[in-house]
Structures are given as C-alpha cells and as structure tokens.
Design an enzyme around this catalytic site. Sequence first.
Site, mmCIF file in Angstrom:
data_model
loop_
_atom_site.group_PDB
_atom_site.id
_atom_site.type_symbol
_atom_site.label_atom_id
_atom_site.label_comp_id
_atom_site.label_asym_id
_atom_site.label_seq_id
_atom_site.Cartn_x
_atom_site.Cartn_y
_atom_site.Cartn_z
ATOM 1 N N ASP A 193 38.382 60.129 13.878
ATOM 2 C CA ASP A 193 39.825 60.107 14.122
ATOM 3 C C ASP A 193 40.527 61.310 13.515
ATOM 4 O O ASP A 193 41.475 61.846 14.062
ATOM 5 C CB ASP A 193 40.451 58.856 13.505
ATOM 6 C CG ASP A 193 40.027 57.615 14.247
ATOM 7 O OD1 ASP A 193 39.229 57.758 15.198
ATOM 8 O OD2 ASP A 193 40.483 56.524 13.864
ATOM 9 N N TYR A 225 38.548 49.002 39.925
ATOM 10 C CA TYR A 225 37.626 48.227 40.756
ATOM 11 C C TYR A 225 37.765 48.477 42.256
ATOM 12 O O TYR A 225 37.027 47.910 43.046
ATOM 13 C CB TYR A 225 37.710 46.730 40.464
ATOM 14 C CG TYR A 225 39.113 46.138 40.524
ATOM 15 C CD1 TYR A 225 39.850 46.138 41.700
ATOM 16 C CD2 TYR A 225 39.673 45.564 39.396
ATOM 17 C CE1 TYR A 225 41.111 45.595 41.746
ATOM 18 C CE2 TYR A 225 40.943 45.011 39.431
ATOM 19 C CZ TYR A 225 41.656 45.034 40.616
ATOM 20 O OH TYR A 225 42.901 44.501 40.653
ATOM 21 N N ASP A 261 40.994 39.318 33.519
ATOM 22 C CA ASP A 261 42.212 38.532 33.399
ATOM 23 C C ASP A 261 43.325 39.381 32.794
ATOM 24 O O ASP A 261 43.632 39.305 31.617
ATOM 25 C CB ASP A 261 41.939 37.300 32.530
ATOM 26 C CG ASP A 261 43.009 36.248 32.711
ATOM 27 O OD1 ASP A 261 43.830 36.396 33.637
ATOM 28 O OD2 ASP A 261 43.024 35.282 31.936
ATOM 29 N N CYS A 291 68.255 7.401 20.916
ATOM 30 C CA CYS A 291 69.523 6.672 20.824
ATOM 31 C C CYS A 291 69.340 5.159 20.714
ATOM 32 O O CYS A 291 70.317 4.425 20.551
ATOM 33 C CB CYS A 291 70.430 7.010 22.000
ATOM 34 S SG CYS A 291 69.820 6.402 23.584
ATOM 35 N N LYS A 321 36.037 39.017 37.199
ATOM 36 C CA LYS A 321 37.458 38.964 37.543
ATOM 37 C C LYS A 321 38.216 39.122 36.232
ATOM 38 O O LYS A 321 38.283 38.196 35.427
ATOM 39 C CB LYS A 321 37.806 37.646 38.224
ATOM 40 C CG LYS A 321 39.236 37.616 38.707
ATOM 41 C CD LYS A 321 39.473 36.428 39.601
ATOM 42 C CE LYS A 321 40.833 36.468 40.292
ATOM 43 N NZ LYS A 321 41.960 36.703 39.415
ATOM 44 N N CYS A 342 73.260 9.761 25.284
ATOM 45 C CA CYS A 342 72.034 9.865 24.493
ATOM 46 C C CYS A 342 71.963 11.299 23.943
ATOM 47 O O CYS A 342 71.994 12.259 24.716
ATOM 48 C CB CYS A 342 70.820 9.583 25.373
ATOM 49 S SG CYS A 342 69.270 10.082 24.608
ATOM 50 N N CYS A 375 64.709 4.061 23.661
ATOM 51 C CA CYS A 375 64.739 5.524 23.547
ATOM 52 C C CYS A 375 64.676 5.913 22.072
ATOM 53 O O CYS A 375 65.491 5.429 21.278
ATOM 54 C CB CYS A 375 66.018 6.052 24.183
ATOM 55 S SG CYS A 375 66.342 7.777 23.817
ATOM 56 N N CYS A 379 65.317 6.558 29.416
ATOM 57 C CA CYS A 379 66.350 6.042 28.528
ATOM 58 C C CYS A 379 67.471 5.506 29.410
ATOM 59 O O CYS A 379 67.918 6.185 30.341
ATOM 60 C CB CYS A 379 66.851 7.183 27.641
ATOM 61 S SG CYS A 379 68.389 6.837 26.808
ATOM 62 N N GLU A 412 42.662 46.858 36.889
ATOM 63 C CA GLU A 412 43.305 45.838 36.076
ATOM 64 C C GLU A 412 43.635 46.394 34.688
ATOM 65 O O GLU A 412 42.785 47.003 34.046
ATOM 66 C CB GLU A 412 42.324 44.660 35.942
ATOM 67 C CG GLU A 412 42.947 43.368 35.537
ATOM 68 C CD GLU A 412 43.499 42.580 36.715
ATOM 69 O OE1 GLU A 412 43.565 43.104 37.858
ATOM 70 O OE2 GLU A 412 43.900 41.428 36.484
ATOM 71 N N GLU A 419 31.502 41.238 40.677
ATOM 72 C CA GLU A 419 32.148 41.898 39.534
ATOM 73 C C GLU A 419 32.886 40.846 38.721
ATOM 74 O O GLU A 419 33.250 39.821 39.249
ATOM 75 C CB GLU A 419 33.215 42.893 40.027
ATOM 76 C CG GLU A 419 32.755 43.817 41.107
ATOM 77 C CD GLU A 419 33.904 44.668 41.666
ATOM 78 O OE1 GLU A 419 35.046 44.524 41.196
ATOM 79 O OE2 GLU A 419 33.629 45.460 42.570
ATOM 80 N N ARG A 471 51.673 45.445 41.184
ATOM 81 C CA ARG A 471 51.404 44.915 42.495
ATOM 82 C C ARG A 471 52.687 44.410 43.156
ATOM 83 O O ARG A 471 52.880 44.560 44.352
ATOM 84 C CB ARG A 471 50.403 43.769 42.357
ATOM 85 C CG ARG A 471 50.102 43.068 43.624
ATOM 86 C CD ARG A 471 48.975 42.066 43.422
ATOM 87 N NE ARG A 471 48.671 41.419 44.658
ATOM 88 C CZ ARG A 471 49.331 40.364 45.118
ATOM 89 N NH1 ARG A 471 50.305 39.857 44.428
ATOM 90 N NH2 ARG A 471 49.010 39.831 46.286
ATOM 91 N N LYS A 488 36.286 31.267 40.616
ATOM 92 C CA LYS A 488 36.905 31.030 39.313
ATOM 93 C C LYS A 488 35.935 30.291 38.386
ATOM 94 O O LYS A 488 35.063 29.555 38.847
ATOM 95 C CB LYS A 488 38.179 30.190 39.490
ATOM 96 C CG LYS A 488 39.250 30.865 40.307
ATOM 97 C CD LYS A 488 39.772 32.105 39.675
ATOM 98 C CE LYS A 488 41.052 32.038 39.036
ATOM 99 N NZ LYS A 488 42.291 31.688 39.220
HETATM 100 S S1 IVH Z 1 39.692 43.265 44.086
HETATM 101 C C1 IVH Z 1 41.318 42.958 48.086
HETATM 102 N N1 IVH Z 1 38.304 43.094 41.873
HETATM 103 O O1 IVH Z 1 42.514 39.549 40.939
HETATM 104 C C2 IVH Z 1 40.885 42.570 46.757
HETATM 105 N N2 IVH Z 1 40.491 42.158 41.917
HETATM 106 O O2 IVH Z 1 43.886 37.749 43.279
HETATM 107 C C3 IVH Z 1 41.808 43.015 45.716
HETATM 108 N N3 IVH Z 1 41.210 41.175 39.807
HETATM 109 O O3 IVH Z 1 45.480 41.019 41.937
HETATM 110 C C4 IVH Z 1 41.373 42.828 44.373
HETATM 111 N N4 IVH Z 1 39.372 41.626 38.681
HETATM 112 O O4 IVH Z 1 44.507 41.872 39.813
HETATM 113 C C5 IVH Z 1 39.463 42.799 42.498
HETATM 114 N N5 IVH Z 1 37.009 43.032 39.986
HETATM 115 C C6 IVH Z 1 38.140 42.758 40.589
HETATM 116 C C7 IVH Z 1 39.209 42.091 39.939
HETATM 117 C C8 IVH Z 1 40.353 41.809 40.645
HETATM 118 C C9 IVH Z 1 40.580 41.090 38.622
HETATM 119 C C10 IVH Z 1 42.556 40.636 40.080
HETATM 120 C C11 IVH Z 1 43.489 41.615 40.725
HETATM 121 C C12 IVH Z 1 44.092 40.928 41.908
HETATM 122 C C13 IVH Z 1 43.669 39.526 41.725
HETATM 123 C C14 IVH Z 1 43.329 38.951 43.074
#
Ligand code: IVH
Length: 744
Positions: A95, A293, A183, A481, A181, A502, A478, A496, A241, A179, A202, A384
Amino acid sequence: LRYIPPGYLVMEKCGPAAGWGFRKSVMYASRASAHELKVLVDSLKTVPRLAQSPEVKAMEHIVEDAVKKRAQELRTLLQRHNYRYYVLNEPEVDDFVYDELFRELERLEEAHPVLRTPTSPTQRVGSPISSEFTAYTHRMPMLSLQNAMEPESLIDFDARIRRQLPTLEPESPLQYVAEPKFDGLALELVYENGQLTVGSTRGNGAVGENITPNVRTIRSIPLNLESTKRPVPKLLEVRGEVYMRKDDFLRLNERRDAQGLPTYQNPRNTAAGSLRQLDSSITAKRPLRFFAYAMGTLEGYEGPVIQTQLDVLDALRDWKFPVFRDIAAHNGPGLVIDYWQHMLDTRHDLPMEIDGVVVKVNKLDLQNQLGQVSRSPRWAIAMKFPPEQKTTVVRDITITVGRTGALTPSAVLAPVLVGGVTVTKATLHNEDEIRRKDIRIGDHVLVQRAGDVIPEVVKVIVEKRSGDLIPFVMPTVCPACGTPAVRPHGEAVARCGNLVNCPAQIRQGIIHWCSRGALDIDGLGEKLVDQFVTVGYVQTVADLYRLTHAQLTDLERIGDKTAQNLLDAIEESRTRPLHRALFGLGIRLVGAHVAEVLASHFCTIERIATATYDELISVHEIGDKVAQSIRTYFSDPKVIELLEKLRQGRFVFEEIDNTAPTDAIKGKDLTGTTWVFTGALERFTRDEAAAIVKGLGGKASGSVSKKTSVVVAGPGAGSKLAKAEALGVTVMTEAEFVDHLGID
Ligand code: IVH
C-alpha cells in the site's frame, strides 16, 4: 538539456547564469522529480534577468514534456497495480508504494490541471454532490431473468428450449454456461474508443439512472481499456453486478459501530445504497466491487470472433474486467444441476453473497434464435437457492397493534445471523398460524429469510422441547388499551374493538399519515410522533395542523431550526393531492392504488364520503369488501368530526377537475374498441385513462384477450403486456395513446 527519467536532470551549458551559481559548460545532475523540476523552473522565472532567457524557456519545455511523460507513466503504473489488487487479487506492491505513486500523480495534476483526465486514477475519489441523477436510455434493454425455484425445473427448461430449436440433433445435449447469481445490483458500463463514458443502473430495463461519477470510484472497473491480447472496440457495453464482499461489509460495520453510527443490514442493500449516493465521494469510501457477466452493444471490433458466452467472458477478461473464475460450459441440464449443488454447498466459502446460479445457452446464435418473452430471455434462467434457515430460541411472543387495530403476534428471538442479517424478531402472522405450528415460548425453532422478506418461523424443532412449555394464548383484549379484541367469524385476524381512541392505533395512524406515500411530512418519524402522543399534543392527525413553534421548542432536543423545518414540512403537506390524503386516512383495504382510483372517480372527499355502496362498487376495481370498508369508515361520526377538524386546521382536500381532458378530445369516437391499461402511467391514473376511453364510447377492460383492441403499457407492465404481445394485440405507450387521441 535532456531529461532522463525517472527524474535525473542533466543540464549542460547552462549559462549565462551569473548570480545563482552556474558557469558555462558546467554539468549539473539532480535527482529531482518532474514536480520538483517544475518548481525549480518556476522559481527561475521569478528572477527578472532569467525570465525571458532562451535557456529557461528551453528548460520549461523539457520539464513540461517530462511532467506529461511522468503523469502518463504514473497512470499506467497505478492502473496496473489497481488491476492486480482488485481484479487478480495478486498485488505486486504494498500500500505504501501505491500511495506514494498516487500522491505524486495528484501533485502533478494539481500543478498542471490539463493533465487531469476524467479517466485518471486520481478521479476515483468522487466529485461534488449532484442534485439528482439524470435518466439514461440503454441502447439495448437490460433484461431480467425467469426464476426456477427447484433445481428439477431445469429439466423442463431444457426440454422447452429444445422444442424451440427444431434443428437440434435429438441425442446431442445442449451446452449451458452456469455462473453464480451475484447478489448485488446490475450495472451497465459504456466504453467509447476505450474510455469509460457512462455507467448506469438498470432502472426499468429500458431507462436507468446515469451514475457515472459514482461508477468511476469503483476500483475494479477499468476507466480505460487496455489490452495486449485483444484490440479495443470503438463501442463496448459491459454488463455486470456491483456488490460488496462479506468481509468488507463486516469491516465497514465495525468501523461504523466504533464511531457510534448505526450499522448496515446486509451487503446487498449497502452496496445499492452506496452506489446511488448523490455525493460520489461517499461512494468512493465504500468498498464496492464489480463482476462482469455480459455484453450489450459491441461495435467496431476487429479481434477474434465471439460466438459463445464463454467467448464473451474471455474477451471481458482480456479487457481486464473482473470475471468470476469458476465458470464453465456443461453438456445438458444434469451437469448444470451438479454445479448448482456444488455452489449451494460452497457458497459460504465465497467472498461475496450469491443467491443462485444463472444458466445461459452457450452459443450466441442459438440465443438469438430463441429470443425473449416479455422482459426475459428464453435462453437463460436463474436457479435460485432455497432461503437460508437457522435454528434459534423463542424468548417471548409479543403482540403489536397495527394501524387498523390488527393484533399481530411476533416471536422475540435469540439473535441469529440468517442470510447475512441478524434476526431478532419474526412475524407469527396470527393465532391460527401459532397453533398450526405449535410455537411456544422457549421453543427451538427454524427461522428463514427469503430475500428482503421479514423473517419467519418455519417450524418448531420438537425434539429439543423440554416438555414443560406452555402453549401460547392469544390475549382477548388489546394490549395497548384493554378493549376486548374482536375476531369476526371466518377471519384470521383479531382486532382491537376500539375504533377511535386506542393509543397504539392512533400512533400507527399518525405515523402512516406522515409517511412517504401518504402526506410525506419530512422529518416527522416514529420517535417524534411518540413524543407528541406522550405529551398529549396530538391525538388525531388533525392536531398536527395546530402545532405551534412554542410547543415544539418546549420539547427536548428540538431547537428553533428543527421546529421551523417541521412546521414548514407540515405546511407543505396541507395541499397534497386528494388520493394521498385519502390513503393517509388509513381506511382498511384502501391502499395507494385504490385511493387513486377513488380520487379520480369521485374527485372530492365529500363525494367519496357520501357515496353509497352501489355507487362505490360500480367503480372499476372497487369490490364488495372495499366498498363496505369505505362505507363503515365514513359512517363513523368520529371520522366526520376528524375531517371537519382537519379543515379547521386549514388542511385542504383537493378537488379534482376532471372535465378538462375529455373536453380536449371530443372529436374522437372509440365506439366498438376495447382498451386495457397496464403498468405505471404518468399523465393519467389507469382509472382516468379508462374514464377517457369510456367517455369516447370505448370500453376499458382489466384483462387482455383476442378482443382487446389496444393495450397501453407503462413501465413495470408485466403479464398483460406479455399476453398482448403473444396475441398480437396492438401495444401503445402512454405517449402514443395521448397522441392517438389528440390530447394536448
Ligand atoms: S445475466 C439477460 N448473469 O440477476 C440476462 N445476471 O434477474 C441478464 N445477475 O438484473 C442478466 N448475476 O443483476 C446475469 N451471472 C449473472 C448474474 C446476473 C446476477 C442479476 C442481474 C440481473 C438479475 C436478473
């Protein structure tokens, strides 16, 4: 004169310089930085005899050149170290070295503001506050994903896709890329000629917010593209993301805690909040990161062909975007499910939170063939993860009294971390729910949190029960009151029975009146309302409009300025639109939308208050229960008294003039046509729009069928729009609708 980087100056034949120590033919070497040389030249220029001399002029040029070169060198170095640290996770220098280089560049740019390019690493610290974000229209819409809740749904997904691709060999499996997803929140980056020009959220998919200054502060996002592996395109859109790592999140909270500041809930919301700061210097201080992505538009690209999602990720990696390591293509859905299971099992070892796996058809030409339905591509799906569950102990069961008197039991829990959030309370919904799950004080229970939803108790771990726990009994009165609670036959909720005084209901009612969607009284939150109710200033919302400056400053912790701000905010709320006041009254079953419908139909509070049951249910979208609830509310003499008191306190119930729009479009005849309005409209409420259509002889309907003539869709339109598209029904935007009818 010659400049030898990195910072040696050799001056030959430097005279005539009598007076400050140089002689003709004297060689002088100095280990000066470009910045120090600049200071030296500037000081030479202050000597009158030297200011105009050709030697100093020549020196000035050389120094300028040196400074420019050095700045470029520093930018390249810093960019490289950034990349190694934030993207590759393999820093080359510590650093201290980084900070030194950074400060050197800062000093150069300070002395030579022309060198301060928008893509310089020093520009990652944020810029002054902007008053609001501007809208940004995406070149290509940012789509969302269909969700699959069980891994088995992937088999159906695969079958569905295969049916839509008749050219596919029956035996050969389709290749999918799986891949994580992430968060966080979606971000689009635009690079023109290799320079980052726009970063945007978005939004509704078509239009997002331009948050470029904030995006520049994210260290893992390149400000300009550089690659030895692949030419840089003229135009590139990158999607990905923004997220916060779990350890960074914990450290941020520790720091805030140490400073006595409130801590944040979870990494995702904190990332979202940080990214949408109007003051980007705040964003700069938050540890935000990025994963790329996908690509949007790609133009003027002359590198190796990009034919698959894996190619896309490779290209992004070459352009130095952070791309998740463990992404591969899998043949057929079975192997993808294995990947999903693997990620589910190892998600806790990842530095960031993920809430599932995104599965994409690998080949881009197949993606194109498949196209999209409504706002999601057919070629991708989000698998999910099930919500995280933890066990904890029920310490107590308490009852809260809501705005409409509903008695809601909640479990007070021993604190437990679920899905990144500390949970201390869970809703138990109602008496039947407690009985059905047989939840008792002292029980060990399984709790879960799905997304942003309030935590809930899944079940009791009966094996851990020690035998002497007493079943919970719902109070018959309740707790606020003491009035007996009423639970109408066939309903789940006990309320209530005290409809007017109340204290718990009064408190909640006032909080609701002041809230954002209602009268939006800025600065009047729960604590102040509590204080007002306790000292007896306020018993109904009408009392808010009689508060005086002296009363407010009498209270603890309220100074002159706060008092005045509050009075101003209350003043401002006197003239809000009718539907907000109506919603603010807190009539059972009258939410924000129903309030709008009522306001635009009846136009004045009197007409709503005196409307008969039949008049009410004849309104589109108003059903039996809502109509009854409205009648009950306005039949109460206390309510009539409240409205009167509000008026005496100079509260204004808006009177809507609904004659204007229909007058302006008298010429049109819509006889024989049926219209459906869906999504958010800006200029009209859906009900007003329907009234216009009816006024012109047309029909307005709530559902789309083959008989529908036109669907007018605003942002957020969902299944109705999809159905219209599927049936080939004409779709208009609100602007086109306005145009079509010639409304001005
Ligand atoms: S592809 C056409 N890849 O999930 C597909 N989305 O509901 C567009 N997200 O708004 C998204 N990881 O923010 C894609 N590996 C990934 C992702 C990803 C997270 C999110 C993204 C998007 C939402 C889709």
